[in-house]
Design an enzyme around this catalytic site. Structure first.
Site, PDB file in Angstrom:
ATOM      1  CE  LYS A 185      -0.495  -0.115   5.048  1.00 10.42           C
ATOM      2  NZ  LYS A 185      -1.438  -0.112   6.181  1.00 10.42           N
ATOM      3  CE1 TYR A 411      13.361  32.233   0.391  1.00  8.28           C
ATOM      4  CE2 TYR A 411      13.542  29.828   0.380  1.00  8.28           C
ATOM      5  CZ  TYR A 411      13.283  31.019  -0.284  1.00  8.28           C
ATOM      6  OH  TYR A 411      12.949  31.001  -1.612  1.00  8.28           O
TER       7      TYR A 411
END
Length: 517
Positions: A185, A411
């Site tokens: 999955k 940043y």
């Protein structure tokens, strides 16, 4: 010479499976060629096809004791056995195979690798699985580069040999009669469900487990024939269950009634798996609901086939919860016994997950469910000694710059330089599966076998690292985020999460490369 030597990159001495444009798969095995390795490579090619054309690019074969005619006759037999549709021979000697090839094979020959590259024949291929195999002298890596030049260089590498060893390690813990359901999955925990499922089917796994019908449909469309359990069925997908031979988990009376009704209306027998709630209290039929469940099953006994009856353990890995786990076994087995009394057959029983396989071998029952242990990830120390981490997230250095004390990088200016430093930019960021929380020194990446800290905030596509203390670092050098070392568990601890979340968080823009050491 010294300058250009620094540009050299490691040579791959293994099978590598890569995706590319035009719906083609590239199998790179471009550094060795002999009959034995060709046979192995063709077997691997068979696993990757389905509706794809099979293409082989082969060079002359050197250093063989066989006579040319005998050698090329043997190669021709292999080409025909594996139903190769397009054959490309490169070299002066390989042309001798032409008389042995049947007329329905599209055979093309080139004297040198460069002539083949200039012809751009490979770029014209579509919907194909392409095996590239040759002697080193032919520099077939140039062909691989031409065919994969659009690939993003940040890759999630899956070592299929390690995956095989992990599968065998768990198989050895089981009785011969115990079946295995492999969980694929969430795109096989981010590794790529089709490729992993094809490998598992080749290894004769008994069942595959997926989360949604769409995942099962993808596997069926890829040619997977192994039985598939769908854990989260939706009523809107009932037609798909019939059309694609998928088997839903049934965990409620509403689902049970509606699925049986739909199948009867379609003239089909309803095949499904019963999910019991033995104490996890997430989904499934609880003990007080069993009499009602049995009554419904009895009513429709001629219209249904209960493929398995199963439950989930809440804390199989935690020793302190062993009493609770034991109570789950007791509750589950009692419920199963009540259901089995009215069935004329014995459904498959399964309750153990990866951790349960190791810690509670007495409850193997008829089948076990193998999850992240398959990928070499488990919390149990004893089994980890036998497992090999098979998933590696890696990128490369795209820039190196000196930075002075007092400067900032990244940043928000969070990366403050406190000593004269060399800062390298790595070509991956949080959009590639390395979350922002790993920035500002909270995690270390591997460069030249040495761990180095992140610096400043991680950007969407760039991560900055401090390589001041590492010698001989150059642009283009490999950087490992996680793999054998550092292990993914280390990143999970740094991020205060679990390995499942990290694996499934690596986006599809990161290419999956499947290698066979």
């Amino acid at each position: 010479i010294v300058s250009k030597m620094n540009r050299l990159t490691p040579v791959a001495m293994r099978l590598e499976l890569m995706g590319r444009f035009n719906n083609c798969k590239i199998i790179n095995d471009s550094y060795s060629i002999d009959l034995t390795s060709l046979h192995l490579a063709l077997n691997f090619l068979d696993q990757q096809t389905n509706h794809l054309k099979k293409v082989v690019i082969l060079s002359d074969i050197f250093q063989t004791s066989m006579k040319d005619d005998d050698l090329f006759l043997q190669i021709s037999k292999l080409i025909q056995k594996h139903k190769i549709q397009i054959f490309i021979g490169i070299g002066k000697q390989i042309l001798k195979i032409k008389k042995h090839l049947p007329s329905d094979i599209n055979a093309n020959f080139y004297d040198t690798t460069q002539i083949f590259l200039d012809a751009k024949f490979g770029l014209q291929l579509k919907d194909a699985a392409i095996l590239i195999k040759g002697a080193r002298a032919f520099q077939f890596e140039k062909i691989t580069t031409q065919l994969t030049q659009k690939l993003h260089k940040t890759v999630l590498e899956i070592n299929m040999k390690a995956l095989e060893k992990n599968y065998l390690a768990f198989s050895e813990l089981l009785k011969k009669s115990t079946k295995i359901m492999a969980m694929v999955k969430a795109s096989a925990y981010g590794s790529g469900s089709v490729e992993i499922a094809k490998f598992l089917e080749y290894k004769k796994v008994d069942y595959l487990g997926v989360a949604y019908a769409d995942e099962g449909i993808e596997l069926r469309n890829a040619g997977i024939t192994t039985p598939i359990l769908v854990l989260n069925p939706e009523q809107a997908a009932y037609q798909d269950f019939i059309q694609y031979d998928l088997e839903p988990e049934i965990y409620s009376f509403e689902l049970l009634q509606s699925f049986i009704y739909f199948c009867k209306k379609a003239g089909q027998k309803a095949h499904f798996h019963l999910k019991l709630d033995s104490g996890m209290h997430r989904m499934g039929f609880e003990p007080y609901e069993i009499p009602k469940l049995v009554a419904i099953l009895r009513k429709y006994k001629n219209d249904i086939q209960v493929k398995s009856i199963f439950s989930h353990l809440a804390s199989s890995e935690a020793k302190k919860e062993d009493d609770f786990t034991q109570s789950q076994f007791d509750v589950y087995l009692k419920m199963v016994q009540q259901i089995e009394l009215m069935l004329p057959y014995k459904p498959i029983r399964h309750i153990l997950n990866t951790a349960g396989i190791i810690r509670f071998p007495q409850y193997q029952l008829d089948m076990v469910r193998l999850g992240t242990g398959l990928y070499g990830i488990d919390s149990n120390i004893s089994i980890m000694k036998k497992l090999i981490p098979c998933v590696t997230l890696k990128s490369y250095i795209s820039q190196i710059k000196p930075r002075k004390v007092g400067e900032t990088v990244g940043y928000s200016r969070n990366g403050l330089i406190t000593r004269p430093s060399k800062i390298a930019a790595v070509a991956l960021g949080y959009a590639d599966g390395l979350p922002r929380k790993a920035g500002n020194g909270n995690y270390q990446l591997l460069v030249n076998n040495q761990l180095v800290p992140t610096v400043g905030n991680i950007s969407m596509d760039i991560t900055l690292i401090d390589i001041t203390d590492v010698e001989n670092v150059h642009i283009g050098d490999e950087v490992v985020v996680f793999g054998k070392y550092p292990p993914i568990q280390t990143l999970a601890i740094a991020l205060e999460t679990i390995t499942y979340e990290i694996l499934t968080g690596v986006p599809q823009r990161v290419k999956r490369v499947y290698v066979h050491d």
